[in-house]
Design a protein around this motif. Sequence first.
Motif, PDB file in Angstrom:
ATOM      1  N   UNK A   1       0.877  -1.167   0.000  1.00 46.54           N
ATOM      2  CA  UNK A   1       0.000   0.000   0.000  1.00 46.54           C
ATOM      3  C   UNK A   1       0.914   1.216   0.000  1.00 46.54           C
ATOM      4  N   UNK A   2       0.769   2.074  -0.975  1.00 43.19           N
ATOM      5  CA  UNK A   2       1.598   3.274  -1.091  1.00 43.19           C
ATOM      6  C   UNK A   2       0.689   4.472  -0.918  1.00 43.19           C
ATOM      7  N   UNK A   3       1.102   5.414  -0.049  1.00 42.55           N
ATOM      8  CA  UNK A   3       0.247   6.562   0.222  1.00 42.55           C
ATOM      9  C   UNK A   3       1.077   7.749   0.697  1.00 42.55           C
ATOM     10  N   UNK A   4       0.448   8.899   0.687  1.00 41.00           N
ATOM     11  CA  UNK A   4       1.048  10.138   1.172  1.00 41.00           C
ATOM     12  C   UNK A   4       0.583  10.324   2.607  1.00 41.00           C
ATOM     13  N   UNK A   5       1.502  10.191   3.558  1.00 42.19           N
ATOM     14  CA  UNK A   5       1.095  10.243   4.964  1.00 42.19           C
ATOM     15  C   UNK A   5       0.822  11.655   5.455  1.00 42.19           C
TER      16      UNK A   5
END
Length: 175
Positions: free
Chosen positions: A103-107
């Motif tokens: 899962x790749x996301x902008x924290x």
Amino acid sequence: MSPEQYAITQDDRWKTYFLYGYGFKAEQNCTRCPETTNIIEQIPGITTAFFSILSPHKHIPKHRGYYKGVIRCHLGLIIPQPFFKCRMRVGNDVAFWQEGKALIFDDCYQHEVWNDTDWIRVVLFFDVLRPLLFPLSVINQYLISFIANSSLVKNGLKNQHEWDKRLEKTFFKIL
């Protein structure tokens, strides 16, 4: 537990096992996890890597990252079933981990995590430099270096060394 982690959760039901943090390598931990370390060292632009271990029925309340210069990735390692009870909300989207999937996301978006199962959830948590064009890429590298030399990271390193000593005295003596 770091002060930043303590600000998010005050109990010990979210644990981390650090490998890398802003250019600093946790040598003992990396030695204990040679295959993971080998993979991590091949990822371009990696800034931070650790195992994130979430206890059963643990909720990490909404929070957000401090710096937009990195992208966050969670690689599912141990994901309890049923999968929909182990989830993350980023902004308005809900995502579910799967073993072996990332899962790749902008924290920097508000996010929170739940493990509403009876088993632990383990992900390999890592940050990589956000891909930016020149000259922003150079500025980002400079800011990451600045963060690496900040009290935030230095205190984290100190806490990591103390944690390593406690771990060595308890867990690894049992084995």
